[in-house]
Design an enzyme around this catalytic site. Structure first.
Site, PDB file in Angstrom:
ATOM      1  N   CYS A 348       0.816  -1.257  -0.019  1.00 22.74           N
ATOM      2  CA  CYS A 348      -0.004  -0.091  -0.110  1.00 22.74           C
ATOM      3  C   CYS A 348       0.940   1.276   0.004  1.00 22.74           C
ATOM      4  O   CYS A 348       0.618   2.302  -0.822  1.00 22.74           O
ATOM      5  CB  CYS A 348      -1.105  -0.053   1.130  1.00 22.74           C
ATOM      6  SG  CYS A 348      -0.511  -0.934   2.550  1.00 22.74           S
ATOM      7  N   ARG A 377       6.964 -11.115   5.527  1.00 21.32           N
ATOM      8  CA  ARG A 377       6.676 -10.777   6.784  1.00 21.32           C
ATOM      9  C   ARG A 377       7.118 -11.800   7.710  1.00 21.32           C
ATOM     10  O   ARG A 377       7.151 -13.055   7.448  1.00 21.32           O
ATOM     11  CB  ARG A 377       5.129 -10.943   6.875  1.00 21.32           C
ATOM     12  CG  ARG A 377       4.381  -9.827   6.160  1.00 21.32           C
ATOM     13  CD  ARG A 377       2.863  -9.934   6.114  1.00 21.32           C
ATOM     14  NE  ARG A 377       2.088  -8.956   5.293  1.00 21.32           N
ATOM     15  CZ  ARG A 377       0.946  -8.928   4.957  1.00 21.32           C
ATOM     16  NH1 ARG A 377       0.049  -9.679   5.827  1.00 21.32           N
ATOM     17  NH2 ARG A 377       0.507  -8.156   4.244  1.00 21.32           N
ATOM     18  N   GLN A 395       1.019 -11.283  -3.219  1.00 23.17           N
ATOM     19  CA  GLN A 395      -0.345 -10.852  -2.758  1.00 23.17           C
ATOM     20  C   GLN A 395      -0.854 -10.514  -4.235  1.00 23.17           C
ATOM     21  O   GLN A 395      -0.630  -9.876  -5.196  1.00 23.17           O
ATOM     22  CB  GLN A 395      -0.422  -9.742  -1.867  1.00 23.17           C
ATOM     23  CG  GLN A 395      -0.339  -9.908  -0.646  1.00 23.17           C
ATOM     24  CD  GLN A 395      -0.451  -8.880   0.445  1.00 23.17           C
ATOM     25  OE1 GLN A 395       0.073  -7.946   0.194  1.00 23.17           O
ATOM     26  NE2 GLN A 395      -1.398  -8.940   1.590  1.00 23.17           N
ATOM     27  N   ASP A 397      -2.752  -7.889  -4.802  1.00 24.57           N
ATOM     28  CA  ASP A 397      -3.181  -6.740  -4.173  1.00 24.57           C
ATOM     29  C   ASP A 397      -3.602  -5.540  -4.829  1.00 24.57           C
ATOM     30  O   ASP A 397      -3.237  -5.569  -6.214  1.00 24.57           O
ATOM     31  CB  ASP A 397      -1.818  -6.226  -3.424  1.00 24.57           C
ATOM     32  CG  ASP A 397      -2.194  -5.508  -2.029  1.00 24.57           C
ATOM     33  OD1 ASP A 397      -3.276  -5.556  -1.639  1.00 24.57           O
ATOM     34  OD2 ASP A 397      -1.235  -5.141  -1.531  1.00 24.57           O
ATOM     35  N   HIS A 399      -5.327  -1.315  -4.870  1.00 23.93           N
ATOM     36  CA  HIS A 399      -5.908  -0.214  -3.888  1.00 23.93           C
ATOM     37  C   HIS A 399      -6.482   0.786  -4.984  1.00 23.93           C
ATOM     38  O   HIS A 399      -6.049   0.932  -6.008  1.00 23.93           O
ATOM     39  CB  HIS A 399      -4.586   0.594  -3.298  1.00 23.93           C
ATOM     40  CG  HIS A 399      -3.903  -0.317  -2.472  1.00 23.93           C
ATOM     41  ND1 HIS A 399      -2.822  -1.249  -2.776  1.00 23.93           N
ATOM     42  CD2 HIS A 399      -4.007  -0.602  -0.970  1.00 23.93           C
ATOM     43  CE1 HIS A 399      -2.411  -1.896  -1.661  1.00 23.93           C
ATOM     44  NE2 HIS A 399      -3.069  -1.382  -0.704  1.00 23.93           N
ATOM     45  N   LYS A 485     -12.872  -3.331   7.917  1.00 26.49           N
ATOM     46  CA  LYS A 485     -12.641  -4.087   6.813  1.00 26.49           C
ATOM     47  C   LYS A 485     -13.669  -5.189   6.566  1.00 26.49           C
ATOM     48  O   LYS A 485     -14.163  -5.541   7.619  1.00 26.49           O
ATOM     49  CB  LYS A 485     -11.385  -4.773   6.661  1.00 26.49           C
ATOM     50  CG  LYS A 485     -10.988  -5.602   7.760  1.00 26.49           C
ATOM     51  CD  LYS A 485      -9.795  -5.996   7.499  1.00 26.49           C
ATOM     52  CE  LYS A 485      -9.410  -7.373   8.961  1.00 26.49           C
ATOM     53  NZ  LYS A 485      -8.136  -7.878   9.136  1.00 26.49           N
ATOM     54  N   HIS A 531      -8.265  -0.807   0.154  1.00 27.74           N
ATOM     55  CA  HIS A 531      -7.295  -1.995   0.054  1.00 27.74           C
ATOM     56  C   HIS A 531      -7.950  -3.216  -0.226  1.00 27.74           C
ATOM     57  O   HIS A 531      -8.946  -3.598   0.513  1.00 27.74           O
ATOM     58  CB  HIS A 531      -6.495  -2.165   1.496  1.00 27.74           C
ATOM     59  CG  HIS A 531      -5.678  -1.066   1.959  1.00 27.74           C
ATOM     60  ND1 HIS A 531      -4.413  -0.910   1.959  1.00 27.74           N
ATOM     61  CD2 HIS A 531      -6.348   0.195   2.361  1.00 27.74           C
ATOM     62  CE1 HIS A 531      -4.092   0.236   2.824  1.00 27.74           C
ATOM     63  NE2 HIS A 531      -5.364   0.780   2.778  1.00 27.74           N
TER      64      HIS A 531
END
Length: 663
Positions: A348, A377, A395, A397, A399, A485, A531
């Protein structure tokens, strides 16, 4: 005595009772049969002992077949487990024994009576303990609660040699009472509640395994033995659960990964995947599918893997998430630019930088940026679990930067995409929960109120329009530190739940980074940031797919789709031509021309979960046919080469491409 307590029942009726009336008294006042079935009460939403005096409020009588009683069955079973162990091995110290998902555990400290050395339990001890538990349950001893003075509790446990219990008493806040629960002569420190007797536990329980566990989860403290058990309301439910565990073991993605030659892990790379050729092909199949699903609506970008930690300080991750991040510095301490960097744990902040590059107008919004970004991570080594829990993953991912007016529509659009993706992979039942503000968070309460209200409206609409596919719920306090979320949970083929996708509303990160667009009045305005991840970690989603399908993938997703195997060497040239025809049509194909019996070849490729085996012998070569064998079926069907190519090409076409082309 004058009526002093007012109780409201589920049907809305209100009744008065004398002060000191217990839950059992209330049940008996309704009917003798209800009193016999009752095991607890719920008073103003709190599960309480049946023997507790009632107070003003809403009351429900909980019977043993009530789903809420399952936690009590498991809690009581944990106490009986501890009593059984101490009856069999006097002097064993008991520590804590909570209820967990699908069961319970209890931690013990046992020393050998002769050597006084640690004497951990083993799986061979479990049948003996289980037998003793059944004896205790047959005694049907009553559970009774006592409130003890703190010093009395400490002295009693100290005199019994229960050092861990003394420590637990000290950990109880001064303003809380010390509760002791007895079952016959045996007693334990416990918050409760419990059912009224050990006999209520029933016989539908089983001890499952033993494991080591540090006291209070601290590796600097003594190692204990943890005994796990499961308990259910009836034998049918227990049998179903044990069957599910058997199925889960058969479907374990780590075992199937070896059998199918997909990936491996090794000590030199803890928590990162070594993908083999077929596994990487499967990974790329998933990546290609996800890329096709977003190509019309998203701009795919790529942000750097390593960024200066000042960026993570601005985002808040350095303060809120640092223990899960990998810090990076130059190996040469004398390097001119030896700053502290971080391997990105998420995408992000990088996407905000891309959004900020160049002036944005309200006419360009919503701007949707997607990245199949590799992130890292830190996870404790003990929590790593194949593809399901790793340290390095990719991911899917994205945005979305939009106006507040566009927010709800974008959330609904994301939901439609998610539900379509899950359906393509065979997941029909989806639970969507709204995770609300956590205790530690950034932003004002007004901002959180606004964001949660928007998500609540969207969730209600999603559930109403899903035709029953979506079940909605709330996860109180489980939101991220920057916003609420949605959490999407999928149910697999054997009934297990997997939390995958998320949609998170963020009013904070754009503000922290000074992101803005120019509105219709030529004023700077902060965008809302959404997100979203659909499958989340591609690695984890592949693990879920392997286990849900037990490696029996639909042809369009299988890493190896067809093996062409020969019965005799005379058919080798024909088998090679068949394989070429299929490869030219776009399928993943291998030939097996080894000088082995065909049953051996079929068995080996079936074990490796190859969906289709085409068998070629002299007759097939002469006739231009193949003998088709499907994974999981003993049937053999003879088809012409043209026919099987057409059939397999259709099966191997991904569902999203079929929809797009109308095939």
């Amino acid at each position: 005595m004058a009526a002093a307590v007012s109780l409201t029942f589920p049907d809305g009726s209100v009744k008065k009772y004398d002060a000191g009336t217990t839950g059992r008294d209330v049940a008996e006042s309704i009917s003798k049969s209800l009193a016999k079935k009752a095991v607890a009460i719920v008073l103003d939403g709190e599960l309480r002992d049946l023997a507790d005096p009632v107070t003003d409020g809403a009351i429900e009588i909980v019977t043993r077949d009530d789903p809420r009683a399952l936690e009590l069955i498991r809690h009581d079973a944990a106490h009986v487990l501890a009593e059984a162990v101490q009856e069999l091995w006097p002097g064993t110290q008991v520590t804590i024994g909570p209820v967990i998902e699908n069961g319970f555990y209890y931690d013990f400290k046992r020393v050998h009576p002769d050597t006084r050395e640690d004497w951990p339990f083993t799986p061979e001890d479990l049948p003996l303990i289980e037998k003793k538990m059944r004896e205790i349950i047959q005694r049907n001893e009553p559970f009774t609660k006592e409130i003890w003075d703190r010093e009395k509790a400490k002295d009693t446990f100290a005199n019994m040699g229960e050092a861990y219990k003394v420590e637990l008493v000290d950990a109880i806040p001064e303003d809380q009472e010390i509760r002791i629960y007895r079952q016959g002569r045996w007693f334990d420190l416990c918050r409760g509640p419990h059912m009224d007797s050990t006999g209520r536990i029933g016989s539908a329980f089983k001890l499952m395994k033993v494991a080591g566990a540090y006291w209070r989860g601290d590796s600097t403290k003594p190692m204990l033995t943890r005994i796990y058990g499961t308990a259910w309301a009836n034998q049918k439910d227990l049998d179903q659960y044990l069957h599910m565990l058997e199925e889960a073991e058969k479907r374990d993605h780590r075992r199937l990964g070896r059998e199918m030659d997909l990936f491996h892990f090794q000590e030199e790379g803890p928590g990162v995947v070594f993908w083999h050729a077929k596994g990487w092909r499967m990974f790329q199949n998933l990546l290609s599918y996800m890329r096709r699903r977003i190509e019309d609506d998203y701009d795919e970008v790529n942000a750097p893997q390593v960024l200066d930690n000042s960026l993570w300080q601005t985002s808040g991750h350095w303060g809120w998430y640092r223990e899960n991040m990998f810090a990076v510095t130059c190996a040469d301490d004398e390097a001119e630019d030896n700053r502290v960097f971080a391997l990105k744990p998420m995408n992000c902040p990088g996407h905000v930088q891309i959004f900020k590059h160049g002036l944005k107008s309200y006419r360009e919004l919503p701007i949707r940026l997607a990245e199949f970004g590799a992130v890292h991570r830190y996870e404790p080594s003990g929590s790593l679990h194949g593809l399901m829990r790793v340290r390095g993953f990719t991911q899917d991912d994205a945005h979305v930067f939009c106006t507040e007016d566009q927010l709800e529509a974008e959330i609904l659009k994301i939901n439609d995409l998610m539900m379509s993706v899950y359906e393509d992979f065979g997941f029909q039942e989806v639970v969507v929960k709204l995770a609300t503000r956590p205790e530690k968070r950034v932003g004002t309460d007004a901002m959180w109120d606004h964001a949660e209200d928007i998500l609540k409206r969207a969730l209600a609409r999603m559930e109403a329009e899903s035709g029953g596919r979506i079940k909605a719920g709330i996860n109180e306090g489980e939101g991220t530190f920057y916003g609420p979320k949605f959490e999407y949970t999928l149910k697999d083929a054997i009934g297990r739940d997997w939390q995958c996708g998320t949609t998170q509303v963020d009013f904070n990160l754009p503000e922290r980074f000074g992101a803005f667009y120019i509105d219709k009045d030529s004023e700077k305005k902060q965008p809302v940031m959404i997100h979203r991840a659909i499958v989340g970690s591609l690695e984890r989603f592949l693990g879920i797919l392997i286990e849900s399908h037990a490696g029996h993938f639909p042809l369009w997703f299988a890493p190896l789709q067809v093996v062409v195997a020969t019965i005799t060497q005379e058919a080798d040239d024909y088998a090679i031509s068949v394989a070429k025809r299929l490869k030219d049509a776009g399928l993943q194909v291998q030939t097996d021309l080894r000088n082995e019996k065909i049953n051996y070849k079929v068995r080996e490729h079936s074990h490796a979960k190859v969906p289709v085996i085409l068998v070629c012998g002299r007759r097939e070569a002469e006739e231009g046919t193949v003998n088709v064998r499907r994974l999981g079926s003993r049937d053999q069907v003879s088809k012409s080469l043209d026919e099987i190519v057409t059939l397999l090409v259709d099966e191997a076409t991904p569902p999203d491409i079929k929809r797009k082309t109308g095939a």
